[in-house]
Design a protein around this motif. Structure first.
Motif, mmCIF file in Angstrom:
data_model
loop_
_atom_site.group_PDB
_atom_site.id
_atom_site.type_symbol
_atom_site.label_atom_id
_atom_site.label_comp_id
_atom_site.label_asym_id
_atom_site.label_seq_id
_atom_site.Cartn_x
_atom_site.Cartn_y
_atom_site.Cartn_z
ATOM 1 N N LEU A 425 14.379 -5.290 9.873
ATOM 2 C CA LEU A 425 14.859 -6.526 10.472
ATOM 3 C C LEU A 425 16.283 -6.854 10.044
ATOM 4 O O LEU A 425 16.961 -7.653 10.684
ATOM 5 C CB LEU A 425 13.921 -7.684 10.104
ATOM 6 C CG LEU A 425 12.457 -7.502 10.521
ATOM 7 C CD1 LEU A 425 11.626 -8.702 10.093
ATOM 8 C CD2 LEU A 425 12.333 -7.282 12.017
ATOM 9 N N GLY A 426 16.742 -6.239 8.945
ATOM 10 C CA GLY A 426 18.125 -6.433 8.538
ATOM 11 C C GLY A 426 19.126 -5.873 9.526
ATOM 12 O O GLY A 426 20.306 -6.219 9.479
ATOM 13 N N GLU A 430 22.360 -12.316 12.405
ATOM 14 C CA GLU A 430 21.810 -13.588 11.955
ATOM 15 C C GLU A 430 21.367 -14.425 13.151
ATOM 16 O O GLU A 430 22.044 -14.489 14.175
ATOM 17 C CB GLU A 430 22.883 -14.340 11.150
ATOM 18 C CG GLU A 430 22.381 -15.572 10.438
ATOM 19 C CD GLU A 430 23.461 -16.221 9.592
ATOM 20 O OE1 GLU A 430 23.207 -17.279 9.012
ATOM 21 O OE2 GLU A 430 24.578 -15.645 9.517
ATOM 22 N N VAL A 474 8.276 -13.371 8.925
ATOM 23 C CA VAL A 474 9.041 -13.613 10.149
ATOM 24 C C VAL A 474 8.484 -14.865 10.821
ATOM 25 O O VAL A 474 7.336 -15.266 10.563
ATOM 26 C CB VAL A 474 9.001 -12.422 11.136
ATOM 27 C CG1 VAL A 474 9.617 -11.191 10.532
ATOM 28 C CG2 VAL A 474 7.579 -12.143 11.579
ATOM 29 N N ARG A 489 11.940 -14.365 15.029
ATOM 30 C CA ARG A 489 13.211 -14.304 14.320
ATOM 31 C C ARG A 489 12.913 -14.345 12.827
ATOM 32 O O ARG A 489 11.802 -14.658 12.418
ATOM 33 C CB ARG A 489 14.152 -15.438 14.733
ATOM 34 C CG ARG A 489 13.714 -16.794 14.282
ATOM 35 C CD ARG A 489 14.524 -17.933 14.878
ATOM 36 N NE ARG A 489 15.821 -17.575 15.376
ATOM 37 C CZ ARG A 489 16.411 -18.182 16.411
ATOM 38 N NH1 ARG A 489 15.789 -19.141 17.055
ATOM 39 N NH2 ARG A 489 17.610 -17.828 16.795
ATOM 40 N N ILE A 490 13.913 -14.028 12.033
ATOM 41 C CA ILE A 490 13.734 -13.990 10.592
ATOM 42 C C ILE A 490 14.655 -15.026 9.951
ATOM 43 O O ILE A 490 15.818 -15.176 10.361
ATOM 44 C CB ILE A 490 14.016 -12.570 10.037
ATOM 45 C CG1 ILE A 490 13.772 -12.507 8.542
ATOM 46 C CG2 ILE A 490 15.416 -12.108 10.395
ATOM 47 C CD1 ILE A 490 13.836 -11.097 7.968
ATOM 48 N N ASP A 492 17.259 -16.671 7.527
ATOM 49 C CA ASP A 492 18.428 -15.961 7.023
ATOM 50 C C ASP A 492 18.289 -15.575 5.544
ATOM 51 O O ASP A 492 18.857 -14.570 5.108
ATOM 52 C CB ASP A 492 19.719 -16.757 7.261
ATOM 53 C CG ASP A 492 19.640 -18.193 6.780
ATOM 54 O OD1 ASP A 492 18.605 -18.563 6.204
ATOM 55 O OD2 ASP A 492 20.620 -18.941 6.973
ATOM 56 N N ARG A 495 16.304 -12.494 5.658
ATOM 57 C CA ARG A 495 17.181 -11.436 6.186
ATOM 58 C C ARG A 495 18.099 -10.912 5.091
ATOM 59 O O ARG A 495 18.307 -9.694 4.966
ATOM 60 C CB ARG A 495 18.002 -11.981 7.352
ATOM 61 C CG ARG A 495 19.003 -10.990 7.932
ATOM 62 C CD ARG A 495 19.689 -11.565 9.149
ATOM 63 N NE ARG A 495 20.748 -10.682 9.626
ATOM 64 C CZ ARG A 495 22.017 -10.757 9.239
ATOM 65 N NH1 ARG A 495 22.389 -11.702 8.370
ATOM 66 N NH2 ARG A 495 22.917 -9.933 9.722
ATOM 67 N N ASP A 496 18.646 -11.822 4.277
ATOM 68 C CA ASP A 496 19.475 -11.390 3.150
ATOM 69 C C ASP A 496 18.684 -10.490 2.210
ATOM 70 O O ASP A 496 19.204 -9.490 1.690
ATOM 71 C CB ASP A 496 20.002 -12.609 2.383
ATOM 72 C CG ASP A 496 21.038 -13.396 3.178
ATOM 73 O OD1 ASP A 496 21.582 -12.845 4.150
ATOM 74 O OD2 ASP A 496 21.279 -14.563 2.832
ATOM 75 N N SER A 498 16.099 -8.592 3.034
ATOM 76 C CA SER A 498 15.861 -7.287 3.662
ATOM 77 C C SER A 498 17.100 -6.409 3.564
ATOM 78 O O SER A 498 17.004 -5.204 3.295
ATOM 79 C CB SER A 498 15.440 -7.472 5.129
ATOM 80 O OG SER A 498 16.524 -7.914 5.926
#
Length: 924
Positions: A425-426, A430, A474, A489-490, A492, A495-496, A498
């Protein structure tokens, strides 16, 4: 480490590849490869235990890193060797390989692969010996993977998707913010919600945005995510599309100032609410603010931001609302909702609550941490709760809570098969909303999914997504009509996480600065995110890449040299994903990427695909969008692994025909000959034109789940009827005439619907063509769209009996009658009803008790409809009513200030009336 375990899992099937086995036998390196296979199988056994023991033990971590690197080396050797073998095969050499074995033995590849394998064997021996040196001989004696997560089948049975948002606390804040939005000053005020990441800014603002009081107060609304990586022009174009200020084509030609002016002009006579979610910089506000006029009518702009200075800068006269942490009881409430989801856990509640409250206390009232930890503990035993309690350690630094420990703990608890899926997912920018089908196709191409029992790769992928949602890793954003996951969506912060974990394991590198070449990190995947139109900088410093994913907000061009390098410079690619990259032609060299499994190109001007694309024998997904119609070569029939052929859009993309290859243009579409029945694994066939190719071919695609097909006339409808008898796996059927039916004359405009009653899995149906008789639809349909059907009898009498139907769209000319009625108890599950361009409809009746689940009603361009039905006042579930392009007399009846029909709809929170009439060309 689970990532290393997944690398080894990907490598083992390659070692057993028949083509490889034949080649290594003739190259006399068979014993070496068999040794590698056996040794990696042994390593896989140790890796399962190392995954649990590496945390906090640098010796284990270093050992796992060495295994990863040697696995990468082995994969490079095997993939490069397969590339060379396949290149020889295409020249015809390997076709005579046995006859010329002696010559093959003298080839350079034999010496190269043998030498490289020997070097790898030496490394593996050293790694095995180092276990003793490091004092970690006991690896492999443990219980295996670190996660005690449920099995796939158990998840399917016991873990239904939770609600998208569990809102806890902030009731007083919500009340106060509603007042700020709907009361007070008439000037355009900016209302800001400020707080650290994970505190619930977006969740609270969504609750406000959808509140009945707020929806009723404003004439129009819009929501947009800004984020750190933004393009002002693209953000303004989103507003233009949302309000249909100008057409999409016209918007493409406007600069930023012109877009702002168009939006401002549209909003000038409306009381509006605009939400700018996740704004980071003053410059972003400066770029957008002039689009939102201040005409002293109580309009509002809402901001969510982590930076108080940005909020204060946007409106010096408004005090930003700084979001607090949850109280202990609020935290416990949210934790229980995420952990238990109303289930009876059956454990000693006093002991469990004691553990739970200690864990909750360590989350310091941060909603994201509570949600993630709750998802982690769902379904686990008290012993594992205690382990989590002992593992959580975090602290306050400069007034903010550092939650990386909690998020990292949840990542480490994932089952080994979910870890690479999460890290992937990374790749996405964003605030990117990724579609389930898109993400699952990428996971499959990367080798993260394995068929289990009777489940397909796609079904396994759906379960993986469900597990990530259940664990709050997620966020579910949209469901499909079957209540499954449509998009996600993930957060943030996750996400950081990942990206950080992926970089450490050389899994992924993300580039945001176009000017720098990729680092020499040996990362297997490269994602490039650009906000402004630029030329893409690529270099040869990443020869080991397996995936290149490029996301452009706007457009970026590939120069001819860059395009050639991209399709020639990375020989071992499995995924090539180009979003927003302008491509005028695919070079023939693309056929050399024999490892490619996923190819996606948007924003292209392609007119044909090169015949060399047939060399991509491993390709699973081919997804191409173009401003032109695309010709498909006959060589596509050689791509036996192809599962998804997508050439989407409302315009027809390709025509297939039988006989010799012809280049005959009909409405700009090129006809090509190909045998689609040779692609027996195909599950998605989207964008094809009906033709003689269907005879004896379409019915053999027995794995087909989605078919999107266009008809020039109804002449080939019988071939569809004959083929569809065998398509028992079909979930989604989309068929329509390629041009408006009024262009046709006589019987050619009729598109009879085949018998679908035997298709037990069919859940979505779109049919765009005239029907002589009203068909019998499958009872398990969840979504039905009819267009151009020309029905004379009221369709509601039949459709309201479809008990599973959730979405119904009756579009232009689908019904020619003047009256329509919905009976009591009809449409028991219907949630969305869309009525458009029913030009003769004068009266619509709704009995009390009809449509008891309806949430959204859209009526547009029904010019003869005089008034809304009386029974609409009894549909108390309605949340949104949209009335578009209706006559002025009709709109006058629904006005809040004295409209005759207002009492029928005053209970509906959101009412949107659009009076502008716009017609889109059919693109002929």
């Amino acid at each position: 480490m689970a990532i290393v375990e997944s690398i080894v899992e990907l490598l083992l099937p390659k070692l057993a590849d028949p083509i490889l086995q034949e080649a290594i036998f003739l190259c006399s390196v068979g014993d070496q490869v068999k040794w590698l296979e056996a040794e990696f199988k042994r390593m896989q056994y140790f890796l399962k235990d190392a995954d649990a023991k590496q945390e906090g033990d640098e010796r284990v971590k270093n050992w796992v890193g060495e295994v990863r690197d040697v696995a990468y080396d082995a994969e490079d050797v095997i993939d490069t060797f397969l590339f060379k073998v396949e290149s020889l095969r295409r020249t015809g050499f390997v076709g005579c390989i046995k006859r010329y074995a002696c010559i093959f033995n003298e080839l350079k590849p034999r010496h190269e692969v043998g030498s490289k394998i020997e070097r790898i064997k030496a490394k593996i021996r050293a790694i095995s010996e180092s276990r003793s040196t490091y004092g970690i001989e006991n690896i492999g004696q443990g219980a295996g993977t670190s996660s005690s997560g449920l099995s796939l089948q158990e998840w399917r049975l016991t873990s239904p998707l939770s609600q998208e948002t569990d809102f806890v606390g902030f009731e007083k804040e919500l009340e106060m913010l509603v007042a700020q939005l709907t009361e007070g000053e008439l000037r355009r005020c900016v209302v800001s919600v400020v707080g650290m990441g994970g505190l619930g800014k977006t969740t609270l603002t969504k609750k406000l945005y959808n509140a009945n009081t707020v929806k009723k107060h404003f004439h129009t609304h819009a929501w947009i995510s800004v984020s750190q990586e933004y393009s002002a022009r693209d953000l303004l174009r989103v507003f233009v599309r949302r309000w249909r200020v100008v057409s999409d084509k016209a918007a493409e030609k406007l600069n930023i100032a012109e877009l702002r002016d168009k939006i401002s002009e549209y909003l000038n006579d409306k009381r509006y609410l605009v939400v700018l979610d996740d704004i980071w910089k003053r410059e972003a506000w400066d770029a957008l603010k002039d689009a939102f006029p201040d005409v002293n009518n109580g309009s509002r702009v809402m901001l969510t931001t982590r930076i108080k200075d940005v909020a204060s800068y946007a409106d010096r006269r408004s005090q930003p609302h700084e979001l607090r942490f949850l109280t202990n009881e609020e935290s416990w409430d949210l934790f229980c909702k995420k952990t238990f989801a109303g289930q009876d856990v059956g454990w000693p509640q006093d002991y469990l609550e004691k553990l739970g409250r200690e864990i909750v206390e360590k989350c310091h009232g941060l909603p994201l941490a509570l949600a993630v930890i709750g998802g982690l503990l769902s379904g686990k035993e008290p012993r594992e709760w205690d382990n989590v309690r002992k593992s959580i350690s975090w602290q306050f630094v400069e007034g903010e809570v550092q939650i990386s420990s909690i998020l990292s703990l949840s990542y480490k608890d994932l089952p080994y098969y979910l870890k690479p899926c999460f890290l992937y997912l990374g790749n996405f920018p964003e605030d990117y909303e990724f579609h389930a089908n898109e993400l699952i196709g990428l996971w499959a191409a990367e080798g993260f999914l394995k068929e289990r029992g009777e489940l397909t790769l796609e079904e396994v992928g759906e379960d993986y997504m469900m597990q990530l949602v259940q664990r709050s890793m997620v966020q579910l954003t949209r469901r499909n009509s079957s209540r499954g996951i449509k998009s996600c969506r993930i957060h943030d912060l996750l996400r950081d996480l990942s990206i950080s974990e992926a970089k450490e394991s050389k899994f992924l590198e993300v580039r945001r600065d176009n000017g720098n070449a990729p680092s020499a990190s040996r990362a297997r995947r490269l994602a490039i995110h650009l906000n402004e139109p630029k030329y893409i900088s690529l270099s040869s410093s990443h020869p080991h890449l397996r995936s290149v994913l490029i996301y452009i907000q706007g457009y970026a061009s590939l120069q001819k040299e860059q395009s050639k390098f991209l399709f020639q410079g990375f020989k071992l690619l499995r995924v090539l994903y180009l979003a927003g990259v302008e491509i005028r032609e695919l070079p023939k060299q693309i056929g050399e990427l024999i490892h490619l499994r996923y190819l996606r190109c948007t924003k292209t001007e392609l007119e044909t695909l090169p015949s060399s694309i047939g060399n991509l024998i491993n390709l699973q997904t081919l997804f191409v969008q173009s401003s032109n119609k695309i010709g498909v070569p006959e060589t596509i029939g050689k791509m036996h692994q192809l599962r998804h052929l997508r050439l989407p859009g409302n315009k027809p993309q390709i025509i297939m025909s039988t006989g010799s290859v012809i280049e005959e243009r009909h409405f700009g579409v090129i006809r090509w000959h190909t045998r689609v029945d040779l692609i027996s694994n195909l599950q998605t066939l989207s964008g094809v034109y009906a033709g003689k190719w269907m005879e004896g071919c379409l019915g053999k695609l027995t794995n087909l789940r989605k078919l999107k097909i266009f008809f020039k006339t109804g002449a080939y409808a019988q071939l569809l009827s004959e083929a569809i008898v065998n398509l028992n796996c079909l979930h989604h059927l989309w068929a329509r005439m390629s041009v408006p039916i009024r262009i046709f004359e006589g019987s050619a405009k009729v598109l009879p619907l085949p018998n679908l009653s035997h298709l037990l899995k069919l859940s979505k149906l779109y049919w765009g063509g005239k029907l002589d008789t009203f068909p019998e639809f499958p009872t398990n349909l969840t979504k039905l769209t009819l267009e151009w059907s020309g029905l004379k009898e009221d369709p509601m009498a039949t459709l309201e009996k479809l008990k599973s139907l959730r979405i119904l769209k009756l579009l232009g000319a689908s019904y020619d009658g003047v009256e329509m009625a919905c009976s009591a108890q009809g449409f028991p599950q219907l949630e969305s009803l869309h009525l458009q361009a029913l030009c003769n409809l004068k009266e619509w009746r709704v009995e009390e008790g009809a449509m008891p689940s309806l949430l959204h009603l859209w009526i547009g361009d029904c010019k003869q409809l005089k008034k809304l039905p009386e029974g609409l006042q009894h549909v108390t579930t309605l949340k949104k009513l949209e009335l578009w392009w209706m006559r002025d007399e009709f709109n006058a009846r629904v006005r809040e200030d004295g409209g005759e029909d207002w009492y029928k709809i005053r209970h509906i929170p959101s009412i949107d009336i659009q009076q502008m009439i716009r017609f889109e060309a059919f693109g002929l």
